[in-house]
Design a protein around this motif. Structure first.
Motif, PDB file in Angstrom:
ATOM      1  N   GLY A  36       6.137  32.494  24.553  1.00 57.55           N
ATOM      2  CA  GLY A  36       5.216  31.895  23.574  1.00 57.55           C
ATOM      3  C   GLY A  36       5.962  31.400  22.340  1.00 57.55           C
ATOM      4  O   GLY A  36       5.694  30.303  21.844  1.00 57.55           O
ATOM      5  N   MET A  37       6.893  32.202  21.838  1.00 51.36           N
ATOM      6  CA  MET A  37       7.673  31.781  20.673  1.00 51.36           C
ATOM      7  C   MET A  37       8.556  30.585  21.020  1.00 51.36           C
ATOM      8  O   MET A  37       8.731  29.677  20.209  1.00 51.36           O
ATOM      9  CB  MET A  37       8.527  32.944  20.155  1.00 51.36           C
ATOM     10  N   SER A  38       9.079  30.585  22.226  1.00 52.41           N
ATOM     11  CA  SER A  38       9.905  29.454  22.657  1.00 52.41           C
ATOM     12  C   SER A  38       9.078  28.171  22.715  1.00 52.41           C
ATOM     13  O   SER A  38       9.526  27.108  22.286  1.00 52.41           O
ATOM     14  CB  SER A  38      10.522  29.743  24.022  1.00 52.41           C
ATOM     15  N   ALA A  39       7.869  28.281  23.229  1.00 56.74           N
ATOM     16  CA  ALA A  39       6.979  27.113  23.283  1.00 56.74           C
ATOM     17  C   ALA A  39       6.630  26.643  21.869  1.00 56.74           C
ATOM     18  O   ALA A  39       6.596  25.434  21.593  1.00 56.74           O
ATOM     19  CB  ALA A  39       5.715  27.438  24.065  1.00 56.74           C
ATOM     20  N   ASP A  40       6.378  27.599  20.958  1.00 58.92           N
ATOM     21  CA  ASP A  40       6.085  27.242  19.563  1.00 58.92           C
ATOM     22  C   ASP A  40       7.278  26.537  18.927  1.00 58.92           C
ATOM     23  O   ASP A  40       7.119  25.539  18.213  1.00 58.92           O
ATOM     24  CB  ASP A  40       5.726  28.482  18.745  1.00 58.92           C
ATOM     25  N   ALA A  43       7.506  23.047  20.209  1.00 58.94           N
ATOM     26  CA  ALA A  43       6.474  22.206  19.592  1.00 58.94           C
ATOM     27  C   ALA A  43       6.877  21.832  18.164  1.00 58.94           C
ATOM     28  O   ALA A  43       6.701  20.683  17.737  1.00 58.94           O
ATOM     29  CB  ALA A  43       5.134  22.933  19.585  1.00 58.94           C
ATOM     30  N   LYS A  44       7.455  22.789  17.419  1.00 56.55           N
ATOM     31  CA  LYS A  44       7.894  22.504  16.052  1.00 56.55           C
ATOM     32  C   LYS A  44       9.062  21.525  16.054  1.00 56.55           C
ATOM     33  O   LYS A  44       9.130  20.643  15.201  1.00 56.55           O
ATOM     34  CB  LYS A  44       8.288  23.791  15.349  1.00 56.55           C
ATOM     35  N   GLU A  45       9.980  21.662  17.018  1.00 59.04           N
ATOM     36  CA  GLU A  45      11.096  20.724  17.106  1.00 59.04           C
ATOM     37  C   GLU A  45      10.593  19.310  17.406  1.00 59.04           C
ATOM     38  O   GLU A  45      11.079  18.332  16.825  1.00 59.04           O
ATOM     39  CB  GLU A  45      12.080  21.162  18.189  1.00 59.04           C
ATOM     40  N   ILE A  46       9.629  19.209  18.298  1.00 60.17           N
ATOM     41  CA  ILE A  46       9.056  17.897  18.623  1.00 60.17           C
ATOM     42  C   ILE A  46       8.348  17.322  17.398  1.00 60.17           C
ATOM     43  O   ILE A  46       8.476  16.127  17.095  1.00 60.17           O
ATOM     44  CB  ILE A  46       8.096  18.012  19.827  1.00 60.17           C
ATOM     45  N   GLU A  47       7.622  18.158  16.676  1.00 64.20           N
ATOM     46  CA  GLU A  47       6.911  17.711  15.479  1.00 64.20           C
ATOM     47  C   GLU A  47       7.912  17.247  14.413  1.00 64.20           C
ATOM     48  O   GLU A  47       7.723  16.199  13.787  1.00 64.20           O
ATOM     49  CB  GLU A  47       6.062  18.862  14.929  1.00 64.20           C
ATOM     50  N   ASN A  48       8.998  17.998  14.233  1.00 60.97           N
ATOM     51  CA  ASN A  48      10.017  17.610  13.256  1.00 60.97           C
ATOM     52  C   ASN A  48      10.709  16.315  13.675  1.00 60.97           C
ATOM     53  O   ASN A  48      10.992  15.462  12.832  1.00 60.97           O
ATOM     54  CB  ASN A  48      11.050  18.726  13.082  1.00 60.97           C
TER      55      ASN A  48
END
Length: 115
Positions: A36-40, A43-48
């Motif tokens: 779950g943390m890896s997926a988060d 997602a944050k890397e993609i958003e950045n």
């Protein structure tokens, strides 16, 4: 001593089995939390990355406007320099014309005085 060992043997085995079961289920829970943390994080890397792309796009979109402004400024500077040089050429032409007239006058004086 043996009696205490036999009385508590069931509790001891139960504690060991509970510990093993807790370890196995805890390991699965920990792996699920890590996933779950890896997926988060992904997602944050993609958003950045998306924010960075938008930032570069805005900079590039603005680049055309800034280029146009700088081009106009440079063109204006060159136009004013051309005007200044043309004025200077005209001044020199007037000075040359005046000197030619002075030269003609002086030649006439020399001719008239016979020097």
């Amino acid at each position: 001593m043996k009696q205490i060992l036999f009385e508590n043997f069931g509790a001891f085995i139960g504690a060991i089995l509970t510990g093993i079961a807790g370890f196995l289920f805890g390991k699965k829970k920990l792996q699920a939390e890590i996933a779950g943390m890896s997926a988060d994080n992904e997602a944050k890397e993609i958003e950045n990355a998306d924010k960075l792309v938008k930032l570069y796009k805005e900079a590039l979109d603005d680049l055309g406007n800034r280029y146009e402004i700088k081009f106009k400024e440079l063109s204006s500077i060159y136009d004013s320099k051309i005007k200044l040089l043309e004025d200077e050429i005209n001044l020199h032409k007037r000075i040359i014309a005046q000197l030619k007239e002075d030269n003609i006058v002086l030649k006439q004086k020399i001719k008239n005085n016979g020097i």
